[in-house]
Design an enzyme around this catalytic site. Structure first.
Site, short mmCIF file in Angstrom:
data_model
loop_
_atom_site.label_atom_id
_atom_site.label_comp_id
_atom_site.label_asym_id
_atom_site.label_seq_id
_atom_site.Cartn_x
_atom_site.Cartn_y
_atom_site.Cartn_z
CD GLU A 4 36.04 39.25 29.26
OE1 GLU A 4 37.18 38.78 29.32
OE2 GLU A 4 35.60 40.05 30.09
CB SER A 37 38.86 30.21 32.01
OG SER A 37 38.21 30.57 33.21
N GLY A 79 37.24 33.65 35.25
CA GLY A 79 37.88 33.29 36.51
C GLY A 79 37.44 31.95 37.08
CD GLU A 118 35.67 40.63 37.40
OE1 GLU A 118 36.55 41.51 37.40
OE2 GLU A 118 35.92 39.43 37.20
CG HIS A 148 35.21 43.06 33.13
ND1 HIS A 148 34.75 42.25 34.15
CD2 HIS A 148 36.22 42.38 32.53
CE1 HIS A 148 35.47 41.13 34.17
NE2 HIS A 148 36.36 41.18 33.19
N GLY A 190 42.46 37.51 32.19
CA GLY A 190 42.51 38.01 33.56
C GLY A 190 43.61 37.31 34.33
N GLY A 191 43.26 36.18 34.96
CA GLY A 191 44.21 35.47 35.81
C GLY A 191 45.55 35.20 35.14
CG ASN A 240 40.83 43.09 33.49
OD1 ASN A 240 41.28 43.98 34.23
ND2 ASN A 240 39.58 42.66 33.54
CD1 TRP A 241 47.54 42.72 34.34
CD2 TRP A 241 48.72 44.12 35.63
NE1 TRP A 241 48.81 42.78 33.82
CE2 TRP A 241 49.57 43.63 34.59
CE3 TRP A 241 49.26 45.01 36.55
CZ2 TRP A 241 50.91 44.01 34.47
CZ3 TRP A 241 50.59 45.40 36.42
CH2 TRP A 241 51.40 44.89 35.40
CE LYS A 242 39.55 39.78 36.04
NZ LYS A 242 38.48 38.81 36.21
C1 PEP Z 1 38.47 38.80 32.55
O1 PEP Z 1 38.38 39.19 33.70
O2 PEP Z 1 38.24 39.57 31.63
C2 PEP Z 1 38.86 37.41 32.33
C3 PEP Z 1 38.70 36.92 31.14
O3 PEP Z 1 39.37 36.72 33.41
P1 PEP Z 1 39.97 35.22 33.38
O4 PEP Z 1 40.92 35.15 32.22
O5 PEP Z 1 40.65 35.10 34.70
O6 PEP Z 1 38.82 34.31 33.21
#
Ligand code: PEP
Length: 248
Positions: free
Chosen positions: A172, A210, A178, A104, A102, A231-232, A11-13
């Site tokens: 999640e 994470s 994050g 967010e 999500h 994500g990251g 997920n590049w957001k």
């Molecule tokens: C996400 O945004 O779905 C996520 C899991 O981010 P991260 O891996 O950065 O925690």
């Protein structure tokens, strides 16, 4: 019957301009095509870039086996919804998946379970595989409410007549996204088993929060973990590839 082959979804957001996005996707596609391949990875690899990059990333990964997904969709097929994108438009852009609900979107855009339910139905209508995100806040976990919160999210957002074995769920924990904090293996195993009771036996359940190349191996080895939503780490080709390789 759905296939529980593991899936690693990036997920590049809201990250990436054309040059970065094409370079990142191109590097992953190069590795996939070069026999370090998606088949060799024993998992599916999915990239969910911002909507502005769907066409360019789709071109970069063409023929590599890497799939393309959206990060959200509107529930209507078309209409006067400025700034929104329909599931049909994502499918038309080459997507086969869409992330929905999500945290967010739930927190930053006030999305409710009822809206997410309509979006899942829209994804089904357009032939997309929806990835439904669920998870508790830290406060809810500390209050011992994590399983109840996630169960309520599942009950409120999965359409009654939805072919549930086509649904992918991503657990999640909000506090793990994050932050560099990840749920314990026991907590992940327990929650995934609880989620399994709500979905078809062959539905895939991903973990997100994470995930990195160091913790991915142990998380992905858990019985009910069918992949990861990252994500990251998905913004770095080496990290993304290393996580995918942890699938076996
Ligand atoms: C996400 O945004 O779905 C996520 C899991 O981010 P991260 O891996 O950065 O925690």
């Amino acid at each position: 019957m759905a296939d529980r082959t593991k899936l690693v979804a990036g997920n590049w957001k809201m990250n990436g301009l054309r040059a970065d996005g094409v370079a990142l996707a191109g590097e992953l596609a190069r590795r996939a095509r070069a026999g370090e391949g998606v088949g060799g990875l024993c998992c599916g690899l999915l990239l969910c870039p911002p909507a502005t990059l769907l066409a360019a990333v789709g071109d970069a990964v063409a023929g590599s086996g890497i799939a393309l997904g959206g990060q959200d969709c509107h529930s209507a097929p078309k209409g006067a919804f400025t700034g929104d994108i329909s599931a049909e438009m994502l499918a038309d852009s080459g997507c086969t998946y869409v992330i929905l609900g999500h945290s967010e979107r739930r927190q930053g855009h006030g999305e409710t379970d009822a809206e997410i339910r309509a979006k899942i139905a829209a994804a089904g209508r357009a032939g997309l595989n929806p990835i439904l995100c669920v998870g508790e806040t830290q406060q809810q976990r500390q209050a011992g409410e994590a399983t109840a919160v996630v169960s309520a999210q599942l009950a409120g957002s999965i359409p009654d007549n939805f072919a549930r074995d086509g649904l992918i769920v991503a657990y999640e924990p909000v506090w793990a996204i994050g932050t560099g904090l990840s749920a314990t293996l026991d907590d992940i195993a327990q929650m995934h088993a609880a989620i399994r009771a709500h979905v078809a036996p062959d539905a895939r359940i991903l973990y997100g929060g994470s995930v990195n190349p160091t913790n991915a191996g142990a998380i992905l080895a858990l019985a009910d973990v069918d992949g990861a939503l990252i994500g990251g780490a998905s913004l770095d080709p080496d990290s993304c590839w290393a996580i995918a390789r942890c699938c076996g």
